[in-house]
Scaffold this active site. Structure first.
Site, PDB file in Angstrom:
ATOM      1  N   GLU A 194     -19.835  20.629 -15.122  1.00 24.48           N
ATOM      2  CA  GLU A 194     -20.266  19.271 -15.616  1.00 24.48           C
ATOM      3  C   GLU A 194     -19.393  18.446 -15.139  1.00 24.48           C
ATOM      4  OE1 GLU A 194     -21.889  20.341 -20.396  1.00 24.48           O
ATOM      5  OE2 GLU A 194     -20.112  19.491 -19.955  1.00 24.48           O
ATOM      6  N   THR A 254     -40.163  25.992  -9.332  1.00 24.60           N
ATOM      7  CA  THR A 254     -40.550  24.727  -8.827  1.00 24.60           C
ATOM      8  C   THR A 254     -40.804  23.726 -10.006  1.00 24.60           C
ATOM      9  OG1 THR A 254     -42.679  24.796  -8.439  1.00 24.60           O
ATOM     10  CG2 THR A 254     -41.226  25.659  -6.504  1.00 24.60           C
ATOM     11  N   HIS A 255     -40.390  22.402  -9.863  1.00 23.35           N
ATOM     12  CA  HIS A 255     -40.529  21.571 -11.142  1.00 23.35           C
ATOM     13  C   HIS A 255     -39.952  21.928 -12.228  1.00 23.35           C
ATOM     14  CE1 HIS A 255     -43.639  19.669  -8.757  1.00 23.35           C
ATOM     15  NE2 HIS A 255     -43.932  21.028  -8.123  1.00 23.35           N
ATOM     16  N   LYS A 258      -8.213   3.599   2.362  1.00 23.52           N
ATOM     17  CA  LYS A 258      -7.216   4.995   2.217  1.00 23.52           C
ATOM     18  C   LYS A 258      -7.531   5.389   0.740  1.00 23.52           C
ATOM     19  CE  LYS A 258      -4.061   3.389   5.490  1.00 23.52           C
ATOM     20  NZ  LYS A 258      -4.995   2.046   5.376  1.00 23.52           N
ATOM     21  N   TYR A 316      -9.021  -6.230  13.681  1.00 19.12           N
ATOM     22  CA  TYR A 316      -8.423  -5.721  12.496  1.00 19.12           C
ATOM     23  C   TYR A 316      -8.599  -6.769  11.390  1.00 19.12           C
ATOM     24  CZ  TYR A 316      -5.327  -3.877   8.844  1.00 19.12           C
ATOM     25  OH  TYR A 316      -4.889  -3.583   7.516  1.00 19.12           O
ATOM     26  N   ASN A 337      -1.684  -2.277  13.522  1.00 17.08           N
ATOM     27  CA  ASN A 337      -3.105  -1.678  13.512  1.00 17.08           C
ATOM     28  C   ASN A 337      -3.481  -0.459  14.379  1.00 17.08           C
ATOM     29  OD1 ASN A 337      -2.944  -4.266  12.283  1.00 17.08           O
ATOM     30  ND2 ASN A 337      -4.162  -5.484  14.156  1.00 17.08           N
ATOM     31  N   GLN A 341      -7.591  -1.767   4.727  1.00 16.67           N
ATOM     32  CA  GLN A 341      -6.347  -1.191   3.921  1.00 16.67           C
ATOM     33  C   GLN A 341      -7.254  -0.387   2.803  1.00 16.67           C
ATOM     34  OE1 GLN A 341      -2.377  -2.496   3.321  1.00 16.67           O
ATOM     35  NE2 GLN A 341      -2.868  -2.977   1.502  1.00 16.67           N
ATOM     36  N   LYS A 382     -19.291  27.298 -30.154  1.00 16.23           N
ATOM     37  CA  LYS A 382     -19.651  26.653 -28.710  1.00 16.23           C
ATOM     38  C   LYS A 382     -18.894  27.362 -27.564  1.00 16.23           C
ATOM     39  CE  LYS A 382     -21.645  23.156 -28.335  1.00 16.23           C
ATOM     40  NZ  LYS A 382     -22.996  22.642 -27.552  1.00 16.23           N
ATOM     41  N   ASN A 424     -18.927  25.773 -23.824  1.00 15.81           N
ATOM     42  CA  ASN A 424     -19.526  24.928 -23.152  1.00 15.81           C
ATOM     43  C   ASN A 424     -18.922  24.844 -21.414  1.00 15.81           C
ATOM     44  OD1 ASN A 424     -20.691  23.623 -25.167  1.00 15.81           O
ATOM     45  ND2 ASN A 424     -18.857  22.351 -25.851  1.00 15.81           N
ATOM     46  N   SER A 454       0.958  -1.291  -0.008  1.00 14.60           N
ATOM     47  CA  SER A 454       0.062   0.074   0.149  1.00 14.60           C
ATOM     48  C   SER A 454       0.900   1.274   0.000  1.00 14.60           C
ATOM     49  CB  SER A 454      -0.851  -0.072   1.273  1.00 14.60           C
ATOM     50  OG  SER A 454      -0.196  -0.239   2.364  1.00 14.60           O
ATOM     51  N   SER A 468     -15.519  23.694 -28.464  1.00 13.03           N
ATOM     52  CA  SER A 468     -15.833  22.451 -29.219  1.00 13.03           C
ATOM     53  C   SER A 468     -14.737  22.419 -30.429  1.00 13.03           C
ATOM     54  CB  SER A 468     -17.108  22.560 -29.967  1.00 13.03           C
ATOM     55  OG  SER A 468     -17.153  21.732 -30.940  1.00 13.03           O
TER      56      SER A 468
HETATM   57  N1  ARG Z   1      -1.459  -1.025   5.567  1.00 10.64           N
HETATM   58  C1  ARG Z   1      -2.058  -1.473   6.673  1.00 10.64           C
HETATM   59  C2  ARG Z   1      -3.402  -0.917   6.501  1.00 10.64           C
HETATM   60  O1  ARG Z   1      -3.668   0.021   5.848  1.00 10.64           O
HETATM   61  C3  ARG Z   1      -1.561  -1.334   7.956  1.00 10.64           C
HETATM   62  C4  ARG Z   1      -1.910  -2.392   9.042  1.00 10.64           C
HETATM   63  C5  ARG Z   1      -1.418  -3.591   8.365  1.00 10.64           C
HETATM   64  N2  ARG Z   1      -1.647  -4.423   9.730  1.00 10.64           N
HETATM   65  C6  ARG Z   1      -1.653  -6.066   9.584  1.00 10.64           C
HETATM   66  N3  ARG Z   1      -1.799  -6.531  10.612  1.00 10.64           N
HETATM   67  N4  ARG Z   1      -1.506  -6.410   8.524  1.00 10.64           N
HETATM   68  O2  ARG Z   1      -4.339  -1.209   7.097  1.00 10.64           O
END
Ligand code: ARG
Length: 461
Positions: A292, A157-158, A327, A319, A112, A324, A285, A287, A22, A279
């Site tokens: 949008e 309205t509408h 993120k 956990y 964790n 993960q 045009k 736009n 990650s 365009s």
């Molecule tokens: N990269 C992991 C996450 O974002 C960190 C925690 C990993 N913990 C584990 N026991 N594998 O969640």
């Protein structure tokens, strides 16, 4: 090097390692993680687990890493390409810099609780920044409302003509939505700003780290009360993404209104070159791509909200690696919302109201019919009957190809003997606006008051 050596004799599969990694995205947490690491090191010192000299070496090592990574190119070095995550990255760099003592930092801690504290710290900072960005967008709404403080616009309205309003009143409707968004964000922050560190992998820690002290050092309002919950809780991300989805929904609605108002058919708003595109084929045009895209990008944030809920819904305590996945969802939500807010503010600075056209449209197509019904009410007729009378007058006026104000008194009196000469004043654009003078209404004096209130709320002068 992996963080879990001893138990394993075989190699990690190359494709799985890449799948598991990650670092590519969670490196974004590095400063938050380093900050929490330093406090953890000092907590170990205060608990007598590490001697002061080692705490000092570790703290300096962490500071050195912070210095190195202020250059983002450092993180891109090829030798780091196999790094599992931001946490293992920090440990590896620390050991490179200060030697074996670096391995002591993870005492009494798990990734964790480490990832949870880093994410919360990071998100708290982003929440503070986003609050400013929303407020800036609110200020641009105010600036535009002040520029056109007494200019009318038809209200719908509408998407059918309803009643005359002030353009400023329309803009302040969006100000209110963003105010609620800011209130929600402040509320989310309360749940974000709690320290999970000291929860270990899930059961707590054997080392007597002072969690309350760590919380105070890191600016948290308090500590989590259950280690199992603390390492698996992502409610604060669900809440944050939900706040963001709602804010994006508001930006999308504003975008939709402005797109409609800038069409040739409506023509109330002129979009500046700075926020429009042309365009490749049609030379005439211009736009509204900026708007949008804001409308379009709301969809992905709604998707992130669903992704977070779905990701978490089947997880047994505590956990699980599924977490993960929070993120990229969180980061993209922050970026999309932040960019969309900024572009919204830019659009608001680059539009013009076509005053004449908006004013003329505001009173055309019987938008004053309700005011004429209210006129009859003031003359003593029950509202429901007045509604009926005006409905029939509108049908008559449409047949005649006239607006209500173009009918003669005699024509009106065919429908009710209560009509007198003063009816024409009662249905003028000015009277229609001035009449809505209760709190929250579109009367110019009301809107001026709300503008003052809005300015005070966001500290605009
Ligand atoms: N990269 C992991 C996450 O974002 C960190 C925690 C990993 N913990 C584990 N026991 N594998 O969640």
């Amino acid at each position: 090097m992996n963080l879990w050596g001893g138990r394993f004799t075989g190699e990690t599969d190359r494709h799985f390692a890449a799948f598991n990694a990650s670092f590519r995205f969670d490196r974004r947490l590095i400063f938050a993680d380093l900050q929490a690491c330093a406090v953890h090191a000092r907590a170990l010192g205060r608990a007598g687990v590490l001697p002061d000299a080692e705490v000092e070496i570790i703290t300096q090592g962490l500071q050195k890493i912070a210095d190195l990574v202020t250059d983002p190119a450092f993180l891109d070095r090829p030798e780091f390409s196999n790094t599992e995550d931001v946490h293992s990255f920090i440990e590896s760099r620390l050991v490179e810099l200060i030697g074996q003592v670096g391995y002591k930092l993870h005492t009494g801690r798990s990734r964790n609780d480490q990832v949870a504290v880093a994410t919360r710290l990071f998100l708290r900072g982003e929440i503070e920044r986003l609050d400013d960005v929303i407020r800036d967008t609110q200020r641009t709404l105010i600036e535009l409302a002040e520029r056109y403080e007494s200019d009318p616009l038809p209200g719908y309205t509408h998407l059918q003509k309803a009643q005359p309003i002030l353009f400023a009143h329309f803009l302040l409707a969006y100000f209110q939505m963003l105010s609620r968004d800011r209130a929600r964000l402040a509320d989310v922050k309360k749940r974000v700003n709690v320290l999970p560190l000291g929860s270990g992998a899930m059961a707590g820690t054997n080392f007597p780290v002072d969690r309350e002290w760590m919380a105070a050092e890191l600016g948290f309002d308090g500590v989590t009360r259950n280690s199992i919950d603390a390492v698996s809780d992502r409610d604060y991300i669900v809440e944050f993404v939900s706040f963001a989805a709602l804010t994006m929904m508001h930006l999308s609605r504003l975008a939709e209104d402005l797109i409609i108002y800038s069409t040739q058919e409506f023509g109330f708003i002129k979009l500046g070159d700075a926020i429009s595109t042309g365009s490749s084929l049609m030379p005439q045009k211009k736009n509204p791509d900026s708007l949008e895209l804001i409308r379009g990008k709301s969809a992905r944030v709604f998707g992130h909200q669903m992704a977070m809920l779905t990701m978490a819904k089947g997880l047994p305590l505590a956990y699980n690696k599924d977490l993960q996945e929070d993120k990229e969802t969180l980061f993209d939500t922050i970026d999309t919302l932040s960019d969309s807010l900024r572009v919204t503010a830019t659009v608001l600075r680059n539009i013009e109201l076509n005053r004449e056209r908006a004013r003329a449209a505001a009173i055309r197509d019987y938008t004053n019919a309700t005011d004429l019904a209210d006129y009859l009410v003031r003359k003593g007729l029950e509202f429901r009957k007045a509604h009926e009378v005006i409905g029939r007058i509108v049908v008559f006026a449409i047949e005649q190809g006239k607006e209500l104000g173009e009918l003669s008194l005699a024509e009106c009196q065919q429908f009710s003997p209560l009509f007198e000469q003063d009816l024409f004043d009662a249905i003028s654009l000015e009277s229609s606006l001035v009449g809505k003078r209760q709190t929250g209404g579109t009367a110019p004096e009301q809107v001026r008051q709300e503008l003052t209130r809005a300015k005070a709320e966001v500290g605009a002068d």
